[in-house]
Write a protein that holds these residues in place. Structure first.
Motif, PDB file in Angstrom:
ATOM      1  N   TYR A 185      35.181 -10.118  28.144  1.00 30.97           N
ATOM      2  CA  TYR A 185      36.076 -11.021  28.867  1.00 30.97           C
ATOM      3  C   TYR A 185      37.228 -11.446  27.980  1.00 30.97           C
ATOM      4  CZ  TYR A 185      33.922 -11.964  33.383  1.00 30.97           C
ATOM      5  OH  TYR A 185      33.479 -11.860  34.667  1.00 30.97           O
ATOM      6  N   LEU A 186      38.285 -11.875  28.620  1.00 31.66           N
ATOM      7  CA  LEU A 186      39.383 -12.495  27.901  1.00 31.66           C
ATOM      8  C   LEU A 186      38.991 -13.936  27.598  1.00 31.66           C
ATOM      9  CD1 LEU A 186      42.476 -11.229  29.922  1.00 31.66           C
ATOM     10  CD2 LEU A 186      41.743 -10.495  27.655  1.00 31.66           C
ATOM     11  N   LEU A 187      38.782 -14.221  26.329  1.00 33.14           N
ATOM     12  CA  LEU A 187      38.323 -15.539  25.917  1.00 33.14           C
ATOM     13  C   LEU A 187      39.263 -16.099  24.861  1.00 33.14           C
ATOM     14  CD1 LEU A 187      34.511 -14.736  25.502  1.00 33.14           C
ATOM     15  CD2 LEU A 187      35.633 -15.756  27.488  1.00 33.14           C
ATOM     16  N   ASN A 188      39.392 -17.413  24.843  1.00 33.41           N
ATOM     17  CA  ASN A 188      40.193 -18.060  23.813  1.00 33.41           C
ATOM     18  C   ASN A 188      39.477 -18.084  22.473  1.00 33.41           C
ATOM     19  OD1 ASN A 188      42.344 -18.622  25.519  1.00 33.41           O
ATOM     20  ND2 ASN A 188      41.489 -20.591  26.158  1.00 33.41           N
ATOM     21  N   SER A 189      38.152 -18.044  22.501  1.00 36.06           N
ATOM     22  CA  SER A 189      37.373 -18.128  21.268  1.00 36.06           C
ATOM     23  C   SER A 189      36.034 -17.428  21.466  1.00 36.06           C
ATOM     24  CB  SER A 189      37.147 -19.595  20.871  1.00 36.06           C
ATOM     25  OG  SER A 189      36.244 -19.694  19.781  1.00 36.06           O
ATOM     26  N   MET A 190      35.560 -16.794  20.398  1.00 34.55           N
ATOM     27  CA  MET A 190      34.247 -16.159  20.450  1.00 34.55           C
ATOM     28  C   MET A 190      33.125 -17.186  20.476  1.00 34.55           C
ATOM     29  SD  MET A 190      34.376 -12.866  20.649  1.00 34.55           S
ATOM     30  CE  MET A 190      35.582 -13.316  21.900  1.00 34.55           C
ATOM     31  N   ASN A 191      33.446 -18.444  20.176  1.00 29.55           N
ATOM     32  CA  ASN A 191      32.434 -19.490  20.265  1.00 29.55           C
ATOM     33  C   ASN A 191      31.925 -19.661  21.690  1.00 29.55           C
ATOM     34  OD1 ASN A 191      32.589 -20.089  17.530  1.00 29.55           O
ATOM     35  ND2 ASN A 191      34.213 -21.612  17.815  1.00 29.55           N
ATOM     36  N   THR A 192      32.702 -19.198  22.653  1.00 33.36           N
ATOM     37  CA  THR A 192      32.281 -19.297  24.049  1.00 33.36           C
ATOM     38  C   THR A 192      31.006 -18.506  24.279  1.00 33.36           C
ATOM     39  OG1 THR A 192      34.591 -19.511  24.719  1.00 33.36           O
ATOM     40  CG2 THR A 192      33.010 -18.950  26.436  1.00 33.36           C
ATOM     41  N   PHE A 193      30.897 -17.338  23.644  1.00 28.41           N
ATOM     42  CA  PHE A 193      29.668 -16.557  23.754  1.00 28.41           C
ATOM     43  C   PHE A 193      28.491 -17.316  23.159  1.00 28.41           C
ATOM     44  CE2 PHE A 193      32.391 -12.738  24.233  1.00 28.41           C
ATOM     45  CZ  PHE A 193      31.773 -12.189  25.342  1.00 28.41           C
ATOM     46  N   LEU A 194      28.701 -17.917  22.001  1.00 22.10           N
ATOM     47  CA  LEU A 194      27.625 -18.651  21.340  1.00 22.10           C
ATOM     48  C   LEU A 194      27.144 -19.800  22.213  1.00 22.10           C
ATOM     49  CD1 LEU A 194      25.872 -19.252  18.873  1.00 22.10           C
ATOM     50  CD2 LEU A 194      27.785 -20.582  17.926  1.00 22.10           C
ATOM     51  N   ILE A 195      28.072 -20.530  22.803  1.00 22.30           N
ATOM     52  CA  ILE A 195      27.705 -21.651  23.674  1.00 22.30           C
ATOM     53  C   ILE A 195      26.903 -21.165  24.871  1.00 22.30           C
ATOM     54  CG2 ILE A 195      28.658 -23.420  25.208  1.00 22.30           C
ATOM     55  CD1 ILE A 195      30.992 -23.649  23.182  1.00 22.30           C
TER      56      ILE A 195
END
Length: 275
Positions: A185-195
Motif C-alpha cells: 500500500y501507499l503509506l506515509n510510514s512503515m510504522n503503520t504495518f507495525l501498528i
C-alpha cells in the motif's frame, strides 16, 4: 481548488508509487464471494469471523494512528482506492530536488463524493463482511464460544503468517512472518504495518484468553458463575421494605368466617303477621 499539502522528506520517491494487496487483514472481497465462502463450511466461516475481527482491528487502528500522529485522516484509505476513483481524490506532486515526494488531497465536490464512496466500500469490505459471516454463524445456532476454538485460532494465525511469508518472498526475495514494505500500500510510514500487526496480535491474544477461561470452566465446573456451589455462596436476597410490609400485612390479617347477626328495627311485629 482547495488542497492540503503533505510533504514526505527523505523518502525514496519510487516507494510512493507502488500499490499492492494489503497484509492479510486489508483486502476487499465482494459480498457475493464472501457469501459463497460462508456457506462452504462451518469451519471456514469461523475462520473468516476471527480473521475479519483481526482485519478490522488492525486496519482501523492503523488509520487512527495516521490521524493522531500525522494528522492525515484516512489518507491511507483514499490513496489506495482504485485508479478510477483515485484521480478525483489525490494528486501527486513533482519530485523535489532532494528526492522528496508529496501529494495533495483534493477538496472538490467530486473528491468529497469519491471520499464518501470510499468509506462506503471500506465499511462493506471490512466490518460488513465480518458481520455477514457472524450473522450466518448465529443463524445456524453458533455462538462466540464455537468460534474461539483452538483449531480455529491456530489455523487463522498460521493463515495470516502464510500471507506475510508469500508477500515477503515474492516482493523482497526474503521470507518473513511479518511483511514490511511499500509493495502493498501507499503509506506515509512503515510504522503503520507495525501498528496493524500489534492490533492483530492483541485480537488473537484476547481470543486465546477467552479459550483458556472456557477450558478452565469445563475442567472445573464449580468455577462457573452459574454453578450450584457458586450460587449457594451468594448472600440471601433481602426483600424490599415495602414488599416485606405488604406481605406481612396480608399474613397478619384475620378473617372471621362465623355468621354475623345483624339487628334491624322494624315496625312489623310477629303478632301482626298472619298465622
Amino acid at each position: 481548488m482547495a488542497a492540503s499539502n503533505i510533504r514526505r522528506d527523505g523518502i525514496d520517491p519510487s516507494a510512493t508509487t507502488v500499490i499492492l494487496p494489503q497484509p492479510g487483514t486489508h483486502g476487499m472481497v465482494s459480498s457475493h464471494v464472501g457469501g459463497l465462502l460462508a456457506h462452504s463450511s462451518p469451519f471456514v466461516r469461523k475462520v473468516l469471523i476471527l480473521q475479519g475481527a483481526a482485519i478490522c482491528l488492525g486496519w482501523y487502528t492503523a488509520i487512527a494512528s495516521d490521524w493522531f500522529v500525522d494528522g492525515t485522516f484516512c489518507h491511507t484509505l483514499y490513496r489506495n482506492m482504485p485508479s478510477s476513483m483515485l484521480s478525483y481524490m489525490v494528486q501527486d506532486q513533482p519530485v523535489g530536488d532532494h528526492g522528496e515526494g508529496s501529494y495533495i488531497i483534493l477538496n472538490t465536490y467530486s473528491s468529497w463524493a469519491m471520499k464518501t464512496w470510499s468509506h462506503v466500500l471500506d465499511t462493506m469490505g471490512h466490518p460488513g463482511l465480518a458481520y455477514l459471516f457472524w450473522r450466518l454463524h448465529r443463524q445456524s445456532g453458533g455462538t462466540l464460544r464455537d468460534v474461539l476454538t483452538w483449531p480455529v485460532i491456530v489455523f487463522t494465525w498460521h493463515f495470516s503468517r502464510t500471507w506475510s511469508l508469500v508477500h515477503s518472498y515474492y516482493n523482497t526475495g526474503v521470507p518473513s512472518f511479518w511483511y514490511f514494505g511499500h509493495d502493498v500500500y501507499l503509506l506515509n510510514s512503515m510504522n503503520t504495518f507495525l501498528i496493524a500487526y500489534v492490533a492483530e496480535g492483541f485480537c488473537f491474544g484476547v481470543a486465546i484468553l477467552f479459550r483458556l477461561y472456557w477450558d478452565r470452566i469445563s475442567d472445573h465446573p464449580s468455577l462457573s458463575p452459574m454453578s450450584p456451589s457458586s450460587l449457594s455462596s451468594l448472600p440471601p436476597v433481602k426483600k424490599n421494605r415495602m414488599e416485606k410490609n405488604y406481605y406481612e400485612g396480608i399474613s397478619g390479617e384475620k378473617h372471621d368466617t362465623k355468621p354475623i347477626l345483624i339487628y334491624s328495627e322494624s315496625g312489623v311485629s310477629t303478632s301482626s303477621m298472619p298465622s
